[in-house]
Design a protein around this motif. Structure first.
Motif, PDB file in Angstrom:
ATOM      1  N   VAL A 281       0.813  -1.228   0.000  1.00 23.49           N
ATOM      2  CA  VAL A 281       0.000   0.000   0.000  1.00 23.49           C
ATOM      3  C   VAL A 281       0.845   1.275   0.000  1.00 23.49           C
ATOM      4  O   VAL A 281       0.298   2.375   0.110  1.00 23.49           O
ATOM      5  CB  VAL A 281      -0.980   0.017   1.203  1.00 23.49           C
ATOM      6  CG1 VAL A 281      -1.949  -1.145   1.143  1.00 23.49           C
ATOM      7  CG2 VAL A 281      -0.239   0.058   2.526  1.00 23.49           C
ATOM      8  N   ALA A 282       2.142   1.137  -0.174  1.00 22.57           N
ATOM      9  CA  ALA A 282       3.079   2.254  -0.009  1.00 22.57           C
ATOM     10  C   ALA A 282       2.745   3.495  -0.837  1.00 22.57           C
ATOM     11  O   ALA A 282       2.929   4.602  -0.373  1.00 22.57           O
ATOM     12  CB  ALA A 282       4.498   1.788  -0.306  1.00 22.57           C
ATOM     13  N   HIS A 283       2.245   3.344  -2.038  1.00 19.75           N
ATOM     14  CA  HIS A 283       1.984   4.513  -2.891  1.00 19.75           C
ATOM     15  C   HIS A 283       0.501   4.646  -3.213  1.00 19.75           C
ATOM     16  O   HIS A 283       0.130   5.076  -4.302  1.00 19.75           O
ATOM     17  CB  HIS A 283       2.816   4.409  -4.166  1.00 19.75           C
ATOM     18  CG  HIS A 283       4.287   4.421  -3.881  1.00 19.75           C
ATOM     19  ND1 HIS A 283       4.948   5.566  -3.525  1.00 19.75           N
ATOM     20  CD2 HIS A 283       5.201   3.438  -3.844  1.00 19.75           C
ATOM     21  CE1 HIS A 283       6.224   5.280  -3.305  1.00 19.75           C
ATOM     22  NE2 HIS A 283       6.398   3.985  -3.483  1.00 19.75           N
ATOM     23  N   LYS A 284      -0.357   4.314  -2.237  1.00 22.35           N
ATOM     24  CA  LYS A 284      -1.802   4.331  -2.468  1.00 22.35           C
ATOM     25  C   LYS A 284      -2.551   5.337  -1.598  1.00 22.35           C
ATOM     26  O   LYS A 284      -3.724   5.153  -1.327  1.00 22.35           O
ATOM     27  CB  LYS A 284      -2.386   2.932  -2.214  1.00 22.35           C
ATOM     28  CG  LYS A 284      -1.970   1.903  -3.221  1.00 22.35           C
ATOM     29  CD  LYS A 284      -2.733   0.617  -2.964  1.00 22.35           C
ATOM     30  CE  LYS A 284      -2.368  -0.422  -3.997  1.00 22.35           C
ATOM     31  NZ  LYS A 284      -3.116  -1.657  -3.775  1.00 22.35           N
ATOM     32  N   ASN A 285      -1.932   6.390  -1.133  1.00 20.08           N
ATOM     33  CA  ASN A 285      -2.585   7.377  -0.269  1.00 20.08           C
ATOM     34  C   ASN A 285      -3.172   6.739   0.987  1.00 20.08           C
ATOM     35  O   ASN A 285      -4.246   7.129   1.448  1.00 20.08           O
ATOM     36  CB  ASN A 285      -3.685   8.144  -1.008  1.00 20.08           C
ATOM     37  CG  ASN A 285      -3.200   8.818  -2.265  1.00 20.08           C
ATOM     38  OD1 ASN A 285      -3.748   8.579  -3.316  1.00 20.08           O
ATOM     39  ND2 ASN A 285      -2.175   9.632  -2.179  1.00 20.08           N
ATOM     40  N   VAL A 286      -2.486   5.745   1.538  1.00 21.41           N
ATOM     41  CA  VAL A 286      -2.945   5.048   2.736  1.00 21.41           C
ATOM     42  C   VAL A 286      -2.012   5.397   3.897  1.00 21.41           C
ATOM     43  O   VAL A 286      -0.798   5.242   3.791  1.00 21.41           O
ATOM     44  CB  VAL A 286      -2.966   3.510   2.523  1.00 21.41           C
ATOM     45  CG1 VAL A 286      -3.340   2.792   3.808  1.00 21.41           C
ATOM     46  CG2 VAL A 286      -3.925   3.145   1.401  1.00 21.41           C
TER      47      VAL A 286
END
Length: 190
Positions: free
Chosen positions: A133-138
């Motif tokens: 999820v590193a680059h998913k706005n999480v």
């Protein structure tokens, strides 16, 4: 619960025990039931933190499927919050986004969420979830040791028996979430 109280009263009546004993048994039954439904105080505080993060962190519009899509607080792995997190966020919104809680059993189940609490456990699994999820706005949150070292954004830790947060600002920037200076001031920065 009423059924449990009835059973306790019936059993005590048959033994000839006094009304004081019945009252004690009822009190114990109620306290035991309440304790089973409430998470430990530490996780009640952490649940309040998760909710309050919605007030001190900004997500880009692209983090949502639509302007009225729900704001999702996800929990992956063991859920230490019980229903307490739902109780806190009941009827709450982030802008026009109603806040909901979703529980995930596997990283493949995580479709779209804004905050993801990752339960401490298997370190390799935690690293896999962070990477997924590193680059998913999480906004990733955990209380696992070394969480921010692995690329997680917010880590809960205890300092002098007080719950504190450590923030990985580089990971937050990579995820596209903006953390308020008010939250940064009270946090340990990684």
């Amino acid at each position: 619960m009423a059924n449990r109280i009835f059973k306790v009263g019936y059993i005590l009546k048959g033994t000839g025990l006094s009304a004081v004993m019945l009252a004690f048994a009822l009190f114990f039954t109620i306290q035991q039931t309440r304790a089973q439904n409430k998470p430990a105080l530490e996780y009640q505080v952490k649940a309040a933190f998760l909710y309050n993060f919605t007030r001190f962190i900004s997500w880009p519009a692209s983090a949502f499927n639509s302007p009225k899509a729900p704001f999702i607080i996800g929990i992956v792995g063991n859920d230490p919050f019980g229903s307490y997190l739902e109780d806190i966020i009941d009827q709450e919104k982030v802008d026009d986004h109603p806040i909901i809680v979703q529980r995930y059993h596997d990283i493949r189940d995580i479709n779209n969420c804004q905050i993801l609490y990752i339960s401490a456990g298997d370190n390799n699994k935690i690293k896999e979830i962070i990477a997924g999820v590193a680059h998913k706005n999480v906004l990733t949150v955990s209380d696992a040791d070394k969480f921010v070292n692995w690329g997680g954004i917010i880590n809960f830790f205890k300092d002098d028996n007080k719950l504190r947060v450590q923030i990985n600002t580089a990971a937050a920037k990579a995820a596209g979430v903006e953390i308020s200076s008010k939250l940064l001031k009270i946090s340990k920065i990684h």
